[in-house]
Design a protein around this motif. Structure first.
Motif, PDB file in Angstrom:
ATOM      1  N   TRP A  71       0.796  -1.225   0.000  1.00  0.00           N
ATOM      2  CA  TRP A  71       0.000   0.000   0.000  1.00  0.00           C
ATOM      3  C   TRP A  71       0.832   1.280   0.000  1.00  0.00           C
ATOM      4  O   TRP A  71       0.459   2.254  -0.666  1.00  0.00           O
ATOM      5  N   PRO A  72       1.918   1.386   0.755  1.00  0.00           N
ATOM      6  CA  PRO A  72       2.694   2.634   0.693  1.00  0.00           C
ATOM      7  C   PRO A  72       3.111   3.019  -0.719  1.00  0.00           C
ATOM      8  O   PRO A  72       3.001   4.184  -1.107  1.00  0.00           O
ATOM      9  N   GLN A  73       3.570   2.034  -1.509  1.00  0.00           N
ATOM     10  CA  GLN A  73       3.962   2.344  -2.886  1.00  0.00           C
ATOM     11  C   GLN A  73       2.757   2.762  -3.725  1.00  0.00           C
ATOM     12  O   GLN A  73       2.849   3.669  -4.556  1.00  0.00           O
ATOM     13  N   ARG A  74       1.628   2.108  -3.516  1.00  0.00           N
ATOM     14  CA  ARG A  74       0.426   2.475  -4.260  1.00  0.00           C
ATOM     15  C   ARG A  74       0.013   3.915  -3.957  1.00  0.00           C
ATOM     16  O   ARG A  74      -0.341   4.687  -4.856  1.00  0.00           O
ATOM     17  N   LEU A  75       0.051   4.280  -2.667  1.00  0.00           N
ATOM     18  CA  LEU A  75      -0.337   5.628  -2.288  1.00  0.00           C
ATOM     19  C   LEU A  75       0.617   6.665  -2.869  1.00  0.00           C
ATOM     20  O   LEU A  75       0.184   7.737  -3.323  1.00  0.00           O
ATOM     21  N   VAL A  76       1.904   6.370  -2.846  1.00  0.00           N
ATOM     22  CA  VAL A  76       2.878   7.297  -3.417  1.00  0.00           C
ATOM     23  C   VAL A  76       2.580   7.535  -4.894  1.00  0.00           C
ATOM     24  O   VAL A  76       2.494   8.686  -5.358  1.00  0.00           O
ATOM     25  N   LEU A  77       2.400   6.444  -5.648  1.00  0.00           N
ATOM     26  CA  LEU A  77       2.132   6.580  -7.078  1.00  0.00           C
ATOM     27  C   LEU A  77       0.807   7.304  -7.333  1.00  0.00           C
ATOM     28  O   LEU A  77       0.705   8.150  -8.228  1.00  0.00           O
ATOM     29  N   ALA A  78      -0.210   6.990  -6.526  1.00  0.00           N
ATOM     30  CA  ALA A  78      -1.515   7.608  -6.718  1.00  0.00           C
ATOM     31  C   ALA A  78      -1.434   9.117  -6.541  1.00  0.00           C
ATOM     32  O   ALA A  78      -1.989   9.883  -7.342  1.00  0.00           O
TER      33      ALA A  78
END
Length: 475
Positions: free
Chosen positions: A437-444
């Motif tokens: 999730w941290p990577q997903r949030l960063v990209l989002a």
């Protein structure tokens, strides 16, 4: 589904008092017409909170969850322009009643769905109903209040109701799901929809009709374009970007877009008046509307899943967590009017977009950090976007002028809904990438910040002297 309506005159006179003068309609028309609008706004936001519960019951894959959100937005965005033309041709009240009846029936089908496929189909029908009654509701509201000052006050109340409905959606959805299950977010529309139909039939006068060409071929081409783009974006990661269905969808999107542009340039009755195409800055303001909704709805979709899947929040807790992030949109809208009165519309638009871009970028940096700082940056980002939206809308309407106000509003709303559609689809693609999730949030939030930044650049480069000239002409 067809909805029969009794024969009625093109115009119904407002009620009169004992002296024969027109009686003031009061708040009843506003409350009556707000019923449908509030249901449509709530269904945009409450469904995001229900997604984990739906996925758990139906064992639904991610692409189906995206369709549950985007199916509604797809038919809503694709049919808004057609709905406006139908309201002009057949009468706003008839189209409003038909749309509200379709929406209510579709809500029942959503609530009794036995699998994800049935739910997606019902959501598509819900979007059709919303597209029919949303433009008609604003037209009927304008018709109900003849006095300019009263109308302006009622439109301000209308905007506040819309903001409150959108902001409270996650909390209302969380409360319903926590108490009655996810089906309740759809079934609650049944008594509300029936009440709205009765109130509208009794209390709302029919507005005058206007002869207007429908141009069905152009509308079909627009639906084909949006549908094929949505299919490719949502199903690309599942079926493979070089698979035959995806390649066919991409080809349909390209061909339908080319045919639509060619037809709009040469047809005697284009869907969008050519004067709007030629209005300097109108295209830029609509692109800004697209990008704003792209970023806002994409992030809301992802955060709703993040809170329940990564933070293990219940539907009610997720609604409570989302409430501050949603309420700041309303606060931003209220601040926008004050700032615009002092600094001007363009400065307010640029300032709001700059805040949204900067806070979105900081949220991306904190995506792998502490939860509290992340939510704070998200709220500040939404505050800036809440300031930008009213200014962007006002500039667009000024650029269009009184002669094309209805068409400009329809085009802007269709573009904004298309932005929401594409934003959620892109977030669905992103979910197939990084597994944590941290990577997903960063990209989002990087994607969102880029979208807001491009909006600010467009406002800076294309809406400078244009907005000032439009404001001077309006004054």
């Amino acid at each position: 589904m067809t909805t029969s309506c009794p024969s009625m005159p093109a115009y119904a006179a407002p009620p009169t008092d004992s002296s024969g003068s027109a009686a003031r309609p009061g708040l009843l028309p506003l409350a009556t017409l707000a019923v449908g609008f509030v249901m449509a706004m709530l269904d945009v936001t409450v469904v995001n909170v229900a997604l984990p519960s739906i996925a758990q019951q139906f064992h639904t894959p991610l692409n189906s969850l995206v369709w549950i959100v985007d199916g509604y937005t797809l038919t809503f965005a694709a049919l808004l322009l057609l709905a406006g033309a139908l309201a002009d041709r057949f009468g706003a009240k008839r189209v409003y009643l038909a749309g509200l009846a379709i929406f209510t029936l579709a809500s029942l089908l959503c609530g009794v769905s036995v699998n994800a496929g049935m739910l997606i189909a019902a959501r598509l029908v819900q979007g059709l109903g919303a597209a029919l009654f949303m433009p008609s509701s604003l037209s009927l509201l304008t018709h109900a209040y003849k006095d300019d000052a009263v109308r302006a006050r009622m439109l301000a109340h209308w905007s506040a109701i819309v903001s409150i409905a959108g902001a409270s959606g996650p909390l209302i959805g969380g409360m319903l799901i926590d108490t009655f299950g996810w089906r309740s977010v759809f079934l609650i529309n049944l008594p509300v929809g029936v009440a709205g139909l009765w109130l509208a039939r009794v209390n709302i006068a029919a507005a005058a009709r206007h002869a207007r060409e429908l141009s069905p071929v152009s509308h079909v081409l627009g639906v084909l374009f949006l549908s094929s783009v949505s299919y490719a974006l949502i199903e690309g990661n599942v079926q493979g970007w070089t698979s035959h269905p995806i390649l066919i969808a991409e080809a349909v999107a390209i061909v339908s877009a080319a045919l639509l542009v060619a037809r709009e340039r040469t047809h005697p009755h284009p869907v969008v008046p050519r004067s709007l195409y030629r209005a300097r800055g109108f295209g830029a303001s609509n692109a800004i509307g697209f990008l704003i909704n792209f970023g806002a709805y994409a992030q809301f979709f992802l955060i709703s899943l993040y809170l329940q899947q990564a933070q293990k929040a219940s539907a009610l807790d997720a609604g409570l967590m989302l409430l501050p992030m949603m309420c700041v949109f309303t606060l931003g809208s209220l601040l926008s009017a004050r700032v615009s009165a002092r600094a001007g519309l363009r400065a307010t638009l640029l300032g709001g977009l700059a805040i949204g871009t900067a806070m979105g970028a900081l949220a991306a940096l904190c995506g792998a950090g502490t939860y509290g700082s992340f939510i704070a940056f998200v709220a500040l980002c939404n505050l800036g976007i809440g300031m930008a939206v009213p200014a962007m809308t006002a500039i667009t309407m000024q650029l269009a002028g009184h002669a094309y106000a209805n068409s400009a509003a329809a085009v802007l709303n269709a573009n904004r809904q298309s932005g929401a559609l594409v934003g959620v689809a892109v977030m669905g693609m992103l979910m197939h990438g990084p597994s944590d999730w941290p990577q997903r949030l960063v990209l989002a939030f990087v994607i969102g910040a880029v979208g807001y930044g491009l909006s600010a650049l467009l406002a800076w480069r294309r809406l400078g002297a244009v907005a000032q000239a439009a404001a001077a002409a309006a004054g």
